[in-house]
Design an enzyme around this catalytic site. Structure first.
Site, PDB file in Angstrom:
ATOM      1  N   GLU A  46     -15.011  13.779  -1.521  1.00 50.01           N
ATOM      2  CA  GLU A  46     -15.878  13.327  -2.608  1.00 50.01           C
ATOM      3  C   GLU A  46     -17.165  14.149  -2.651  1.00 50.01           C
ATOM      4  OE1 GLU A  46     -16.100   9.038  -2.132  1.00 50.01           O
ATOM      5  OE2 GLU A  46     -14.078   8.869  -3.009  1.00 50.01           O
ATOM      6  N   GLU A  57      -4.108  15.117  -2.912  1.00 48.60           N
ATOM      7  CA  GLU A  57      -2.923  15.865  -3.334  1.00 48.60           C
ATOM      8  C   GLU A  57      -3.270  17.313  -3.648  1.00 48.60           C
ATOM      9  OE1 GLU A  57      -3.967  12.904  -4.344  1.00 48.60           O
ATOM     10  OE2 GLU A  57      -2.353  11.671  -5.169  1.00 48.60           O
TER      11      GLU A  57
HETATM   12  N1  THU Z   1      -7.799   9.769  -4.960  1.00 51.18           N
HETATM   13  C1  THU Z   1      -6.947  10.626  -4.319  1.00 51.18           C
HETATM   14  O1  THU Z   1      -7.351  11.394  -3.445  1.00 51.18           O
HETATM   15  N2  THU Z   1      -5.635  10.591  -4.676  1.00 51.18           N
HETATM   16  C2  THU Z   1      -5.091   9.674  -5.525  1.00 51.18           C
HETATM   17  O2  THU Z   1      -3.881   9.717  -5.771  1.00 51.18           O
HETATM   18  C3  THU Z   1      -5.946   8.666  -6.152  1.00 51.18           C
HETATM   19  C4  THU Z   1      -7.405   8.906  -6.049  1.00 51.18           C
HETATM   20  C5  THU Z   1      -9.200   9.712  -4.515  1.00 51.18           C
HETATM   21  C6  THU Z   1     -10.238  10.245  -5.446  1.00 51.18           C
HETATM   22  C7  THU Z   1     -11.467   9.466  -4.996  1.00 51.18           C
HETATM   23  O3  THU Z   1     -12.047  10.113  -3.872  1.00 51.18           O
HETATM   24  C8  THU Z   1     -10.928   8.132  -4.529  1.00 51.18           C
HETATM   25  O4  THU Z   1      -9.542   8.360  -4.276  1.00 51.18           O
HETATM   26  C9  THU Z   1     -11.076   7.021  -5.529  1.00 51.18           C
HETATM   27  O5  THU Z   1     -10.509   7.332  -6.738  1.00 51.18           O
END
Ligand code: THU
Length: 136
Positions: A46, A57
């Site tokens: 993040e 992913e």
């Molecule tokens: N996120 C992922 O890394 N992969 C997903 O398939 C869904 C969302 C992350 C993005 C963000 O850091 C957090 O999950 C909340 O959306």
């Protein structure tokens, strides 16, 4: 589920611990299985400018591509949710660049599992683009 996919879930679950999630607290782990047999992992990163966040992913696939891999057969995604999660729209398009028929294995920390195909989640990822963009 076959052992290769079980191993992939295990790899995604392990790398989930590396997630950098000071804003959402929502840690995700991913592991992509290459045609060569190699596995690459990623966890979400993040950013204080929220929109710059990168999903687990895309980290996994970017790491694989940086290592010279471009053919993928499956990706595992692990989060601590009540139901297995699937890749967001941006990740679906990113994954489809290399593997429109990718198998997506989603798992929860509590043992829930689900298998889907990327082509089901994102049909026609390149329609209208391939015909109109001059590819060098
Ligand atoms: N996120 C992922 O890394 N992969 C997903 O398939 C869904 C969302 C992350 C993005 C963000 O850091 C957090 O999950 C909340 O959306």
């Amino acid at each position: 589920m076959d052992t290769q996919l079980t191993d992939l879930i295990r790899a995604a679950s392990a790398v989930r611990k590396q997630a950098y999630v000071p804003y959402s607290g929502f840690a995700v782990g991913a592991a992509v299985q290459c045609k060569s047999g190699a596995v690459f992992v990623g966890s979400n990163i993040e950013n204080i400018s929220y929109g710059l966040t990168i999903c687990a992913e895309r980290i996994a696939v970017a790491s694989a591509v940086a290592a010279g891999q471009r053919e993928f057969v499956a990706i595992a995604v692990v989060a601590d949710t009540s139901e297995p999660i699937v890749p967001c729209g941006a990740c679906r398009q990113f994954l489809a660049e290399f593997a429109p028929e990718l198998i997506i294995v989603s798992a929860t920390m509590r043992g829930g599992q689900k298998i889907e195909s990327l082509s089901h989640l994102l049909p026609d990822p390149k329609r209208g683009i391939l015909e109109n963009v001059h590819i060098h």
